[in-house]
Motif scaffolding. Sequence first.
Motif, mmCIF file in Angstrom:
data_model
loop_
_atom_site.group_PDB
_atom_site.id
_atom_site.type_symbol
_atom_site.label_atom_id
_atom_site.label_comp_id
_atom_site.label_asym_id
_atom_site.label_seq_id
_atom_site.Cartn_x
_atom_site.Cartn_y
_atom_site.Cartn_z
ATOM 1 N N ARG A 94 0.849 -1.194 0.000
ATOM 2 C CA ARG A 94 0.000 0.000 0.000
ATOM 3 C C ARG A 94 0.882 1.241 0.000
ATOM 4 O O ARG A 94 1.799 1.350 0.830
ATOM 5 N N LYS A 134 -0.466 10.198 -5.484
ATOM 6 C CA LYS A 134 -1.403 11.186 -6.028
ATOM 7 C C LYS A 134 -0.674 12.482 -6.382
ATOM 8 O O LYS A 134 0.075 13.016 -5.574
ATOM 9 N N ASP A 166 -2.365 -2.722 -3.578
ATOM 10 C CA ASP A 166 -3.451 -2.333 -2.674
ATOM 11 C C ASP A 166 -3.685 -0.838 -2.948
ATOM 12 O O ASP A 166 -3.374 -0.365 -4.055
ATOM 13 N N THR A 209 -11.112 -8.653 -6.995
ATOM 14 C CA THR A 209 -11.589 -8.340 -5.640
ATOM 15 C C THR A 209 -13.035 -7.846 -5.692
ATOM 16 O O THR A 209 -13.895 -8.316 -4.937
ATOM 17 N N SER A 238 -13.829 4.451 -5.096
ATOM 18 C CA SER A 238 -13.986 4.467 -6.552
ATOM 19 C C SER A 238 -12.660 4.033 -7.159
ATOM 20 O O SER A 238 -12.266 4.472 -8.229
ATOM 21 N N ASN A 240 -9.889 0.437 -7.441
ATOM 22 C CA ASN A 240 -9.921 -0.874 -8.084
ATOM 23 C C ASN A 240 -11.073 -1.754 -7.570
ATOM 24 O O ASN A 240 -11.839 -2.307 -8.361
ATOM 25 N N VAL A 241 -11.197 -1.880 -6.273
ATOM 26 C CA VAL A 241 -12.225 -2.779 -5.716
ATOM 27 C C VAL A 241 -13.618 -2.246 -6.038
ATOM 28 O O VAL A 241 -14.507 -2.977 -6.506
ATOM 29 N N SER A 262 -12.142 10.194 -1.292
ATOM 30 C CA SER A 262 -11.928 10.791 0.028
ATOM 31 C C SER A 262 -12.410 12.237 0.110
ATOM 32 O O SER A 262 -12.450 12.807 1.197
ATOM 33 N N ARG A 287 -10.999 13.137 -10.022
ATOM 34 C CA ARG A 287 -11.758 13.108 -8.779
ATOM 35 C C ARG A 287 -13.209 12.730 -9.083
ATOM 36 O O ARG A 287 -13.734 13.011 -10.171
ATOM 37 N N ASN A 344 -10.552 -3.561 3.609
ATOM 38 C CA ASN A 344 -10.098 -4.247 4.815
ATOM 39 C C ASN A 344 -10.521 -3.460 6.043
ATOM 40 O O ASN A 344 -10.158 -2.307 6.187
HETATM 41 P P1 NDP Z 1 -7.487 2.172 -4.670
HETATM 42 O O1 NDP Z 1 -6.312 2.992 -4.322
HETATM 43 O O2 NDP Z 1 -7.655 1.680 -6.050
HETATM 44 O O3 NDP Z 1 -8.827 2.932 -4.267
HETATM 45 C C1 NDP Z 1 -9.079 3.348 -2.955
HETATM 46 C C2 NDP Z 1 -10.354 4.157 -3.001
HETATM 47 O O4 NDP Z 1 -10.766 4.449 -1.657
HETATM 48 C C3 NDP Z 1 -10.185 5.493 -3.697
HETATM 49 O O5 NDP Z 1 -11.377 5.827 -4.343
HETATM 50 C C4 NDP Z 1 -9.891 6.427 -2.527
HETATM 51 O O6 NDP Z 1 -10.195 7.785 -2.770
HETATM 52 C C5 NDP Z 1 -10.853 5.867 -1.510
HETATM 53 N N1 NDP Z 1 -10.463 6.279 -0.176
HETATM 54 C C6 NDP Z 1 -9.268 6.144 0.408
HETATM 55 N N2 NDP Z 1 -9.306 6.675 1.636
HETATM 56 C C7 NDP Z 1 -10.553 7.134 1.811
HETATM 57 C C8 NDP Z 1 -11.227 7.778 2.867
HETATM 58 N N3 NDP Z 1 -10.593 8.074 4.010
HETATM 59 N N4 NDP Z 1 -12.535 8.098 2.687
HETATM 60 C C9 NDP Z 1 -13.178 7.815 1.536
HETATM 61 N N5 NDP Z 1 -12.582 7.213 0.499
HETATM 62 C C10 NDP Z 1 -11.297 6.894 0.647
HETATM 63 O O7 NDP Z 1 -7.481 0.933 -3.631
HETATM 64 P P2 NDP Z 1 -8.216 -0.467 -3.750
HETATM 65 O O8 NDP Z 1 -9.525 -0.307 -4.416
HETATM 66 O O9 NDP Z 1 -7.236 -1.444 -4.258
HETATM 67 O O10 NDP Z 1 -8.433 -0.821 -2.196
HETATM 68 C C11 NDP Z 1 -9.594 -0.415 -1.474
HETATM 69 C C12 NDP Z 1 -9.716 -1.242 -0.222
HETATM 70 O O11 NDP Z 1 -9.831 -2.636 -0.573
HETATM 71 C C13 NDP Z 1 -8.546 -1.167 0.753
HETATM 72 O O12 NDP Z 1 -9.021 -1.329 2.079
HETATM 73 C C14 NDP Z 1 -7.723 -2.394 0.386
HETATM 74 O O13 NDP Z 1 -6.899 -2.811 1.465
HETATM 75 C C15 NDP Z 1 -8.834 -3.391 0.104
HETATM 76 N N6 NDP Z 1 -8.449 -4.529 -0.714
HETATM 77 C C16 NDP Z 1 -7.947 -4.366 -1.984
HETATM 78 C C17 NDP Z 1 -7.633 -5.452 -2.755
HETATM 79 C C18 NDP Z 1 -7.185 -5.308 -4.165
HETATM 80 O O14 NDP Z 1 -7.091 -6.359 -4.847
HETATM 81 N N7 NDP Z 1 -6.941 -4.145 -4.686
HETATM 82 C C19 NDP Z 1 -7.756 -6.828 -2.202
HETATM 83 C C20 NDP Z 1 -8.378 -6.899 -0.910
HETATM 84 C C21 NDP Z 1 -8.684 -5.776 -0.198
HETATM 85 P P3 NDP Z 1 -9.017 8.859 -3.015
HETATM 86 O O15 NDP Z 1 -8.641 8.678 -4.442
HETATM 87 O O16 NDP Z 1 -9.656 10.156 -2.716
HETATM 88 O O17 NDP Z 1 -7.901 8.536 -2.053
#
Ligand code: NDP
Length: 444
Positions: A94, A134, A166, A209, A238, A240-241, A262, A287, A344
Amino acid sequence: MSYTEEVYERVVKQNPGEPEFHQAVKEVLDSLKVVIDRNEELYRKLSILERLVEPERIISFRVPWVDDNGVVQINKGYRVQFNSAIGPYKGALRFHPTVNQGILKFLGFEQIFKNSLTGLPIGGGKGGSNFDPKGKSDREVMAFCQSFMTELCKYIGADTDVPAGDIGVGGREIGFLFGQYKRIRGLYEGVLTGKGLTYGGSLIRTQATGYGVVYITDEILKAHGDSFEGKTVVVTGSGNVAIYAVEKATQLGAKVVSVNDSNGYVYDPNGIDIAVLKDIKEVKRGRIKEYAERVPGSTYTEGTGSWTIKCDIYLPCATQNELPLEGAKALVANGCKYVSEGANMPTTLEATGYLQENGVVFMPGKAANAGGVATSALEMSQNSMRLSWSAEEVDAKLHDIMKNIFRKVDDAAKRYDMEGNYVVGANIAGFEKVVEAMIAQGIC
Ligand code: NDP
Protein backbone atom coordinates in the motif's frame (compact mmCIF):
# COMPACT_ATOMS: atom_id res chain seq x y z
CA MET A 1 -8.97 -13.71 32.81
CA SER A 2 -9.39 -15.93 29.72
CA TYR A 3 -6.44 -16.83 27.51
CA THR A 4 -7.76 -14.64 24.66
CA GLU A 5 -8.17 -11.64 27.00
CA GLU A 6 -4.68 -12.14 28.40
CA VAL A 7 -3.16 -12.18 24.92
CA TYR A 8 -5.16 -9.12 23.86
CA GLU A 9 -3.89 -7.16 26.89
CA ARG A 10 -0.36 -8.22 26.06
CA VAL A 11 -0.79 -7.03 22.45
CA VAL A 12 -2.00 -3.60 23.58
CA LYS A 13 0.86 -3.28 26.07
CA GLN A 14 3.60 -4.48 23.75
CA ASN A 15 2.44 -2.64 20.61
CA PRO A 16 1.70 0.92 21.77
CA GLY A 17 0.33 3.47 19.30
CA GLU A 18 -1.06 0.85 16.91
CA PRO A 19 -4.86 1.12 17.39
CA GLU A 20 -5.78 -0.51 14.07
CA PHE A 21 -3.63 -3.54 14.93
CA HIS A 22 -5.26 -3.78 18.37
CA GLN A 23 -8.70 -3.56 16.72
CA ALA A 24 -7.96 -6.34 14.22
CA VAL A 25 -6.54 -8.60 16.96
CA LYS A 26 -9.51 -7.95 19.23
CA GLU A 27 -12.02 -8.90 16.56
CA VAL A 28 -10.19 -12.15 15.83
CA LEU A 29 -9.52 -13.13 19.46
CA ASP A 30 -13.11 -12.41 20.53
CA SER A 31 -14.33 -14.65 17.70
CA LEU A 32 -11.86 -17.41 18.52
CA LYS A 33 -12.76 -17.60 22.21
CA VAL A 34 -15.14 -20.52 21.67
CA VAL A 35 -12.46 -22.51 19.84
CA ILE A 36 -9.68 -21.59 22.24
CA ASP A 37 -11.75 -22.54 25.30
CA ARG A 38 -12.13 -26.08 23.94
CA ASN A 39 -8.35 -26.51 23.46
CA GLU A 40 -6.99 -24.08 26.02
CA GLU A 41 -4.44 -26.35 27.67
CA LEU A 42 -2.72 -27.32 24.43
CA TYR A 43 -2.78 -23.82 22.95
CA ARG A 44 -1.41 -22.29 26.14
CA LYS A 45 1.35 -24.89 26.33
CA LEU A 46 2.38 -24.10 22.75
CA SER A 47 1.83 -20.32 23.12
CA ILE A 48 -0.22 -20.50 19.95
CA LEU A 49 -1.92 -17.11 20.38
CA GLU A 50 1.27 -15.31 21.44
CA ARG A 51 2.93 -16.62 18.29
CA LEU A 52 -0.08 -15.82 16.10
CA VAL A 53 -0.08 -12.12 17.04
CA GLU A 54 3.68 -11.63 16.63
CA PRO A 55 4.93 -11.11 13.05
CA GLU A 56 7.66 -13.55 12.03
CA ARG A 57 9.65 -10.60 10.67
CA ILE A 58 9.27 -6.87 9.98
CA ILE A 59 11.58 -5.22 7.49
CA SER A 60 11.77 -1.43 7.70
CA PHE A 61 13.87 0.71 5.39
CA ARG A 62 14.60 4.17 3.96
CA VAL A 63 13.41 5.01 0.43
CA PRO A 64 15.34 7.92 -1.10
CA TRP A 65 14.28 9.28 -4.52
CA VAL A 66 14.58 12.49 -6.52
CA ASP A 67 11.48 14.54 -7.46
CA ASP A 68 10.94 16.51 -10.69
CA ASN A 69 12.50 19.62 -9.12
CA GLY A 70 15.71 17.75 -8.38
CA VAL A 71 14.96 17.63 -4.64
CA VAL A 72 15.82 14.45 -2.71
CA GLN A 73 12.76 12.98 -0.99
CA ILE A 74 12.78 10.35 1.76
CA ASN A 75 9.95 7.93 2.50
CA LYS A 76 9.56 5.00 4.86
CA GLY A 77 9.29 1.49 3.42
CA TYR A 78 8.10 -1.69 5.15
CA ARG A 79 7.35 -5.34 4.66
CA VAL A 80 5.58 -7.25 7.42
CA GLN A 81 6.09 -11.01 6.99
CA PHE A 82 3.47 -12.12 9.45
CA ASN A 83 2.85 -15.85 9.20
CA SER A 84 4.19 -18.48 6.79
CA ALA A 85 2.58 -21.58 8.34
CA ILE A 86 0.55 -22.48 5.26
CA GLY A 87 2.65 -20.99 2.45
CA PRO A 88 4.97 -18.19 1.31
CA TYR A 89 3.99 -14.72 2.51
CA LYS A 90 1.37 -13.18 0.27
CA GLY A 91 -0.19 -9.76 0.70
CA ALA A 92 -0.20 -6.45 -1.04
CA LEU A 93 1.79 -3.23 -0.93
CA ARG A 94 0.00 0.00 0.00
CA PHE A 95 1.32 3.46 -0.93
CA HIS A 96 -0.59 6.09 1.04
CA PRO A 97 0.48 8.93 3.39
CA THR A 98 -1.30 7.21 6.33
CA VAL A 99 0.83 4.05 6.07
CA ASN A 100 2.81 3.16 9.19
CA GLN A 101 3.96 -0.04 10.86
CA GLY A 102 0.73 -0.44 12.88
CA ILE A 103 -1.50 -0.16 9.79
CA LEU A 104 0.60 -2.77 7.98
CA LYS A 105 0.53 -5.09 10.99
CA PHE A 106 -3.28 -4.93 11.08
CA LEU A 107 -3.42 -5.65 7.36
CA GLY A 108 -0.84 -8.45 7.58
CA PHE A 109 -2.67 -10.03 10.49
CA GLU A 110 -6.01 -10.00 8.63
CA GLN A 111 -4.25 -11.44 5.61
CA ILE A 112 -3.31 -14.65 7.49
CA PHE A 113 -6.95 -15.65 7.93
CA LYS A 114 -8.08 -14.34 4.55
CA ASN A 115 -5.43 -16.35 2.73
CA SER A 116 -6.30 -19.45 4.71
CA LEU A 117 -9.98 -19.05 3.76
CA THR A 118 -9.12 -19.14 0.05
CA GLY A 119 -7.99 -22.76 0.50
CA LEU A 120 -4.76 -21.93 -1.36
CA PRO A 121 -1.22 -22.38 0.04
CA ILE A 122 -0.37 -18.77 0.93
CA GLY A 123 0.80 -17.23 4.19
CA GLY A 124 0.08 -13.70 5.43
CA GLY A 125 2.08 -10.54 4.79
CA LYS A 126 1.68 -6.88 3.90
CA GLY A 127 3.92 -3.97 3.05
CA GLY A 128 4.06 -0.47 1.69
CA SER A 129 5.15 3.08 2.19
CA ASN A 130 3.92 6.48 3.32
CA PHE A 131 4.62 7.67 -0.26
CA ASP A 132 1.61 9.37 -1.90
CA PRO A 133 1.42 8.65 -5.66
CA LYS A 134 -1.40 11.19 -6.03
CA GLY A 135 -0.30 14.24 -8.01
CA LYS A 136 3.13 12.75 -8.82
CA SER A 137 4.39 12.49 -12.39
CA ASP A 138 4.96 9.05 -13.94
CA ARG A 139 8.71 9.66 -13.68
CA GLU A 140 8.47 10.43 -9.96
CA VAL A 141 6.39 7.30 -9.35
CA MET A 142 8.96 5.25 -11.27
CA ALA A 143 11.86 6.75 -9.32
CA PHE A 144 10.13 5.95 -6.06
CA CYS A 145 9.19 2.39 -7.11
CA GLN A 146 12.73 1.64 -8.28
CA SER A 147 14.22 2.84 -5.02
CA PHE A 148 11.62 0.95 -2.96
CA MET A 149 12.32 -2.30 -4.84
CA THR A 150 16.10 -1.85 -4.64
CA GLU A 151 15.77 -2.58 -0.93
CA LEU A 152 12.71 -4.87 -0.91
CA CYS A 153 14.13 -7.25 -3.52
CA LYS A 154 16.50 -8.70 -0.90
CA TYR A 155 13.60 -10.15 1.06
CA ILE A 156 11.06 -11.37 -1.52
CA GLY A 157 10.90 -14.05 -4.23
CA ALA A 158 8.46 -16.33 -6.04
CA ASP A 159 8.72 -18.98 -3.28
CA THR A 160 9.38 -16.62 -0.36
CA ASP A 161 7.11 -13.61 -0.40
CA VAL A 162 4.94 -12.39 -3.28
CA PRO A 163 3.50 -8.85 -2.94
CA ALA A 164 0.62 -7.41 -4.98
CA GLY A 165 -1.22 -4.06 -5.23
CA ASP A 166 -3.45 -2.33 -2.67
CA ILE A 167 -4.38 1.33 -2.17
CA GLY A 168 -2.12 3.49 -4.35
CA VAL A 169 -0.48 0.50 -6.03
CA GLY A 170 -2.07 -0.38 -9.37
CA GLY A 171 -0.82 -1.70 -12.70
CA ARG A 172 1.58 1.21 -13.26
CA GLU A 173 3.35 0.75 -9.92
CA ILE A 174 3.50 -3.06 -10.21
CA GLY A 175 5.14 -2.65 -13.64
CA PHE A 176 7.88 -0.34 -12.31
CA LEU A 177 8.46 -2.60 -9.28
CA PHE A 178 8.68 -5.73 -11.43
CA GLY A 179 11.12 -4.11 -13.85
CA GLN A 180 13.48 -3.16 -11.02
CA TYR A 181 13.28 -6.61 -9.36
CA LYS A 182 14.19 -8.29 -12.64
CA ARG A 183 17.05 -5.87 -13.22
CA ILE A 184 18.67 -6.38 -9.82
CA ARG A 185 17.96 -10.05 -9.17
CA GLY A 186 18.27 -11.18 -12.80
CA LEU A 187 15.21 -13.37 -12.35
CA TYR A 188 12.09 -13.38 -14.51
CA GLU A 189 9.76 -14.95 -11.97
CA GLY A 190 6.32 -14.48 -10.46
CA VAL A 191 7.56 -12.31 -7.61
CA LEU A 192 4.65 -9.87 -7.86
CA THR A 193 1.02 -10.37 -8.81
CA GLY A 194 -1.29 -7.92 -10.52
CA LYS A 195 1.22 -7.78 -13.38
CA GLY A 196 0.31 -6.58 -16.88
CA LEU A 197 -0.94 -9.23 -19.29
CA THR A 198 2.13 -8.91 -21.52
CA TYR A 199 4.54 -9.91 -18.73
CA GLY A 200 2.91 -12.67 -16.71
CA GLY A 201 -0.28 -11.12 -15.38
CA SER A 202 -3.52 -13.06 -15.08
CA LEU A 203 -6.75 -12.21 -16.82
CA ILE A 204 -9.44 -11.16 -14.30
CA ARG A 205 -6.90 -10.19 -11.57
CA THR A 206 -7.87 -6.52 -12.00
CA GLN A 207 -11.55 -7.34 -11.56
CA ALA A 208 -11.10 -10.10 -8.97
CA THR A 209 -11.59 -8.34 -5.64
CA GLY A 210 -14.66 -6.38 -6.73
CA TYR A 211 -16.19 -9.33 -8.55
CA GLY A 212 -15.43 -11.58 -5.59
CA VAL A 213 -17.25 -9.26 -3.16
CA VAL A 214 -20.32 -9.46 -5.35
CA TYR A 215 -20.03 -13.24 -5.85
CA ILE A 216 -19.95 -13.89 -2.11
CA THR A 217 -22.75 -11.40 -1.49
CA ASP A 218 -24.77 -13.26 -4.11
CA GLU A 219 -24.25 -16.47 -2.09
CA ILE A 220 -25.46 -14.69 1.05
CA LEU A 221 -28.50 -13.40 -0.83
CA LYS A 222 -29.28 -16.89 -2.15
CA ALA A 223 -29.00 -18.34 1.37
CA HIS A 224 -31.65 -15.81 2.36
CA GLY A 225 -33.89 -16.59 -0.63
CA ASP A 226 -32.92 -13.31 -2.26
CA SER A 227 -30.89 -12.00 -5.23
CA PHE A 228 -29.20 -8.86 -6.63
CA GLU A 229 -32.02 -8.41 -9.17
CA GLY A 230 -33.73 -5.05 -8.61
CA LYS A 231 -31.71 -4.20 -5.48
CA THR A 232 -30.39 -0.72 -4.71
CA VAL A 233 -26.69 -0.78 -3.83
CA VAL A 234 -24.33 1.83 -2.39
CA VAL A 235 -20.61 1.23 -2.97
CA THR A 236 -17.92 3.33 -1.30
CA GLY A 237 -14.55 4.13 -2.83
CA SER A 238 -13.99 4.47 -6.55
CA GLY A 239 -10.71 2.61 -6.89
CA ASN A 240 -9.92 -0.87 -8.08
CA VAL A 241 -12.22 -2.78 -5.72
CA ALA A 242 -15.14 -0.35 -5.97
CA ILE A 243 -15.16 -0.09 -9.77
CA TYR A 244 -15.45 -3.85 -10.30
CA ALA A 245 -17.96 -4.30 -7.49
CA VAL A 246 -20.13 -1.72 -9.29
CA GLU A 247 -19.62 -3.52 -12.60
CA LYS A 248 -20.54 -7.01 -11.34
CA ALA A 249 -23.48 -5.87 -9.17
CA THR A 250 -24.87 -4.02 -12.20
CA GLN A 251 -24.41 -7.11 -14.39
CA LEU A 252 -26.41 -9.12 -11.84
CA GLY A 253 -29.36 -6.73 -12.12
CA ALA A 254 -28.76 -4.33 -9.23
CA LYS A 255 -28.74 -0.56 -9.45
CA VAL A 256 -25.64 1.00 -7.85
CA VAL A 257 -26.58 4.58 -6.97
CA SER A 258 -23.46 5.92 -5.27
CA VAL A 259 -19.66 5.77 -5.18
CA ASN A 260 -17.22 8.12 -3.43
CA ASP A 261 -13.61 9.13 -2.92
CA SER A 262 -11.93 10.79 0.03
CA ASN A 263 -13.38 14.19 -0.97
CA GLY A 264 -17.07 13.35 -1.41
CA TYR A 265 -19.73 11.13 -2.96
CA VAL A 266 -21.90 11.11 -6.06
CA TYR A 267 -25.53 10.01 -6.20
CA ASP A 268 -26.93 8.80 -9.50
CA PRO A 269 -30.58 7.67 -9.29
CA ASN A 270 -30.27 6.06 -12.74
CA GLY A 271 -27.40 3.81 -11.69
CA ILE A 272 -23.66 4.58 -11.92
CA ASP A 273 -22.45 4.74 -15.52
CA ILE A 274 -19.51 2.35 -15.37
CA ALA A 275 -17.83 3.66 -18.53
CA VAL A 276 -17.74 7.20 -17.16
CA LEU A 277 -16.49 5.96 -13.77
CA LYS A 278 -13.66 3.99 -15.39
CA ASP A 279 -12.70 6.92 -17.61
CA ILE A 280 -12.45 9.29 -14.64
CA LYS A 281 -10.61 6.94 -12.31
CA GLU A 282 -8.65 4.51 -14.49
CA VAL A 283 -7.77 6.74 -17.45
CA LYS A 284 -7.71 10.35 -16.20
CA ARG A 285 -6.90 9.62 -12.52
CA GLY A 286 -9.44 12.33 -11.69
CA ARG A 287 -11.76 13.11 -8.78
CA ILE A 288 -15.24 11.63 -8.34
CA LYS A 289 -16.93 15.03 -8.46
CA GLU A 290 -16.20 15.07 -12.20
CA TYR A 291 -18.83 12.31 -12.51
CA ALA A 292 -21.61 14.75 -11.52
CA GLU A 293 -20.24 17.29 -14.02
CA ARG A 294 -20.46 14.69 -16.81
CA VAL A 295 -23.63 12.70 -16.04
CA PRO A 296 -26.94 14.60 -16.13
CA GLY A 297 -29.25 13.86 -13.19
CA SER A 298 -26.42 12.93 -10.80
CA THR A 299 -25.30 15.05 -7.85
CA TYR A 300 -22.09 15.49 -5.86
CA THR A 301 -21.84 16.04 -2.09
CA GLU A 302 -18.63 16.92 -0.26
CA GLY A 303 -17.52 14.74 2.65
CA THR A 304 -18.46 11.28 3.87
CA GLY A 305 -22.04 10.25 4.49
CA SER A 306 -23.19 8.15 1.54
CA TRP A 307 -24.54 5.82 4.23
CA THR A 308 -27.54 8.19 4.45
CA ILE A 309 -28.64 7.07 0.97
CA LYS A 310 -31.44 4.46 1.11
CA CYS A 311 -30.16 1.10 -0.09
CA ASP A 312 -30.68 -2.66 0.30
CA ILE A 313 -27.00 -3.57 0.10
CA TYR A 314 -24.00 -1.51 1.25
CA LEU A 315 -20.52 -2.46 0.02
CA PRO A 316 -17.76 -0.41 1.72
CA CYS A 317 -14.77 -0.64 -0.65
CA ALA A 318 -12.56 2.34 0.32
CA THR A 319 -10.49 2.09 3.51
CA GLN A 320 -10.29 1.06 7.18
CA ASN A 321 -12.81 2.43 9.68
CA GLU A 322 -14.72 4.41 7.04
CA LEU A 323 -18.09 3.19 8.40
CA PRO A 324 -18.59 4.46 11.96
CA LEU A 325 -21.48 3.80 14.35
CA GLU A 326 -23.33 6.87 13.02
CA GLY A 327 -23.22 5.35 9.53
CA ALA A 328 -24.41 1.94 10.75
CA LYS A 329 -27.36 3.62 12.46
CA ALA A 330 -28.31 5.45 9.26
CA LEU A 331 -28.11 2.22 7.24
CA VAL A 332 -30.35 0.36 9.70
CA ALA A 333 -32.82 3.26 9.86
CA ASN A 334 -33.11 3.21 6.07
CA GLY A 335 -33.74 -0.54 5.88
CA CYS A 336 -30.37 -1.75 4.57
CA LYS A 337 -30.29 -5.56 4.87
CA TYR A 338 -26.78 -6.62 3.81
CA VAL A 339 -23.27 -5.24 4.29
CA SER A 340 -20.25 -6.95 2.70
CA GLU A 341 -16.81 -5.43 3.20
CA GLY A 342 -14.80 -4.93 0.01
CA ALA A 343 -12.16 -2.95 1.89
CA ASN A 344 -10.10 -4.25 4.82
CA MET A 345 -11.80 -3.52 8.15
CA PRO A 346 -13.88 -0.59 6.82
CA THR A 347 -16.44 -1.01 9.62
CA THR A 348 -15.54 -0.03 13.19
CA LEU A 349 -16.12 -2.62 15.92
CA GLU A 350 -19.04 -0.57 17.32
CA ALA A 351 -20.65 -0.26 13.88
CA THR A 352 -20.25 -3.99 13.22
CA GLY A 353 -21.91 -4.79 16.55
CA TYR A 354 -24.78 -2.41 15.83
CA LEU A 355 -25.40 -3.86 12.37
CA GLN A 356 -25.41 -7.44 13.69
CA GLU A 357 -27.66 -6.60 16.64
CA ASN A 358 -30.13 -4.98 14.27
CA GLY A 359 -30.44 -7.90 11.89
CA VAL A 360 -28.18 -6.70 9.09
CA VAL A 361 -26.37 -9.63 7.48
CA PHE A 362 -22.69 -8.72 7.71
CA MET A 363 -19.78 -10.35 5.83
CA PRO A 364 -16.30 -9.26 6.99
CA GLY A 365 -13.58 -8.23 4.57
CA LYS A 366 -11.29 -11.15 5.27
CA ALA A 367 -13.89 -13.36 3.58
CA ALA A 368 -15.63 -10.90 1.25
CA ASN A 369 -12.54 -9.39 -0.38
CA ALA A 370 -10.48 -12.62 -0.55
CA GLY A 371 -11.12 -12.92 -4.30
CA GLY A 372 -8.21 -10.58 -4.99
CA VAL A 373 -5.56 -12.58 -3.22
CA ALA A 374 -7.10 -15.85 -4.44
CA THR A 375 -6.71 -14.70 -8.05
CA SER A 376 -3.20 -13.52 -7.23
CA ALA A 377 -2.48 -17.10 -6.14
CA LEU A 378 -3.95 -18.27 -9.47
CA GLU A 379 -1.53 -15.85 -11.17
CA MET A 380 1.34 -17.48 -9.22
CA SER A 381 0.20 -20.93 -10.41
CA GLN A 382 0.08 -19.77 -14.03
CA ASN A 383 3.57 -18.23 -13.69
CA SER A 384 4.99 -21.47 -12.23
CA MET A 385 3.43 -23.54 -14.99
CA ARG A 386 4.38 -20.94 -17.64
CA LEU A 387 0.91 -20.78 -19.13
CA SER A 388 -2.11 -18.47 -19.15
CA TRP A 389 -5.68 -19.44 -18.46
CA SER A 390 -8.55 -17.77 -20.33
CA ALA A 391 -10.69 -15.10 -18.67
CA GLU A 392 -13.56 -17.60 -18.45
CA GLU A 393 -11.36 -20.18 -16.69
CA VAL A 394 -10.03 -17.70 -14.13
CA ASP A 395 -13.48 -16.19 -13.54
CA ALA A 396 -14.96 -19.67 -13.00
CA LYS A 397 -12.20 -20.55 -10.50
CA LEU A 398 -12.73 -17.22 -8.69
CA HIS A 399 -16.46 -17.83 -8.55
CA ASP A 400 -15.92 -21.33 -7.11
CA ILE A 401 -13.45 -20.02 -4.53
CA MET A 402 -15.94 -17.39 -3.34
CA LYS A 403 -18.71 -19.99 -3.10
CA ASN A 404 -16.39 -22.24 -1.07
CA ILE A 405 -15.43 -19.39 1.23
CA PHE A 406 -19.08 -18.70 1.89
CA ARG A 407 -19.69 -22.40 2.66
CA LYS A 408 -16.70 -22.57 5.04
CA VAL A 409 -17.69 -19.39 6.87
CA ASP A 410 -21.34 -20.38 7.12
CA ASP A 411 -20.45 -23.90 8.25
CA ALA A 412 -17.98 -22.75 10.95
CA ALA A 413 -20.58 -20.36 12.41
CA LYS A 414 -23.12 -23.20 12.50
CA ARG A 415 -20.66 -25.67 14.07
CA TYR A 416 -20.21 -23.27 16.98
CA ASP A 417 -23.95 -22.52 17.31
CA MET A 418 -23.65 -18.99 15.96
CA GLU A 419 -25.51 -19.40 12.69
CA GLY A 420 -25.42 -16.27 10.55
CA ASN A 421 -22.52 -14.70 12.47
CA TYR A 422 -20.09 -14.54 9.58
CA VAL A 423 -17.47 -12.60 11.57
CA VAL A 424 -17.07 -15.52 13.95
CA GLY A 425 -17.37 -18.02 11.07
CA ALA A 426 -14.64 -16.35 8.99
CA ASN A 427 -12.20 -16.05 11.87
CA ILE A 428 -12.70 -19.63 13.03
CA ALA A 429 -12.55 -21.16 9.55
CA GLY A 430 -9.39 -19.16 8.74
CA PHE A 431 -7.75 -20.03 12.07
CA GLU A 432 -8.39 -23.79 11.98
CA LYS A 433 -6.08 -24.49 9.04
CA VAL A 434 -3.33 -22.12 10.23
CA VAL A 435 -3.24 -23.50 13.76
CA GLU A 436 -3.07 -27.09 12.54
CA ALA A 437 -0.07 -26.20 10.34
CA MET A 438 1.60 -24.26 13.16
CA ILE A 439 1.29 -27.19 15.54
CA ALA A 440 2.56 -29.66 12.93
CA GLN A 441 5.66 -27.52 12.26
CA GLY A 442 6.75 -27.37 15.91
CA ILE A 443 8.01 -24.33 17.77
CA CYS A 444 9.02 -21.89 15.05
P1 NDP B 1 -7.49 2.17 -4.67
O1 NDP B 1 -6.31 2.99 -4.32
O2 NDP B 1 -7.66 1.68 -6.05
O3 NDP B 1 -8.83 2.93 -4.27
C1 NDP B 1 -9.08 3.35 -2.96
C2 NDP B 1 -10.35 4.16 -3.00
O4 NDP B 1 -10.77 4.45 -1.66
C3 NDP B 1 -10.18 5.49 -3.70
O5 NDP B 1 -11.38 5.83 -4.34
C4 NDP B 1 -9.89 6.43 -2.53
O6 NDP B 1 -10.20 7.78 -2.77
C5 NDP B 1 -10.85 5.87 -1.51
N1 NDP B 1 -10.46 6.28 -0.18
C6 NDP B 1 -9.27 6.14 0.41
N2 NDP B 1 -9.31 6.68 1.64
C7 NDP B 1 -10.55 7.13 1.81
C8 NDP B 1 -11.23 7.78 2.87
N3 NDP B 1 -10.59 8.07 4.01
N4 NDP B 1 -12.54 8.10 2.69
C9 NDP B 1 -13.18 7.82 1.54
N5 NDP B 1 -12.58 7.21 0.50
C10 NDP B 1 -11.30 6.89 0.65
O7 NDP B 1 -7.48 0.93 -3.63
P2 NDP B 1 -8.22 -0.47 -3.75
O8 NDP B 1 -9.52 -0.31 -4.42
O9 NDP B 1 -7.24 -1.44 -4.26
O10 NDP B 1 -8.43 -0.82 -2.20
C11 NDP B 1 -9.59 -0.41 -1.47
C12 NDP B 1 -9.72 -1.24 -0.22
O11 NDP B 1 -9.83 -2.64 -0.57
C13 NDP B 1 -8.55 -1.17 0.75
O12 NDP B 1 -9.02 -1.33 2.08
C14 NDP B 1 -7.72 -2.39 0.39
O13 NDP B 1 -6.90 -2.81 1.46
C15 NDP B 1 -8.83 -3.39 0.10
N6 NDP B 1 -8.45 -4.53 -0.71
C16 NDP B 1 -7.95 -4.37 -1.98
C17 NDP B 1 -7.63 -5.45 -2.75
C18 NDP B 1 -7.19 -5.31 -4.16
O14 NDP B 1 -7.09 -6.36 -4.85
N7 NDP B 1 -6.94 -4.15 -4.69
C19 NDP B 1 -7.76 -6.83 -2.20
C20 NDP B 1 -8.38 -6.90 -0.91
C21 NDP B 1 -8.68 -5.78 -0.20
P3 NDP B 1 -9.02 8.86 -3.02
O15 NDP B 1 -8.64 8.68 -4.44
O16 NDP B 1 -9.66 10.16 -2.72
O17 NDP B 1 -7.90 8.54 -2.05
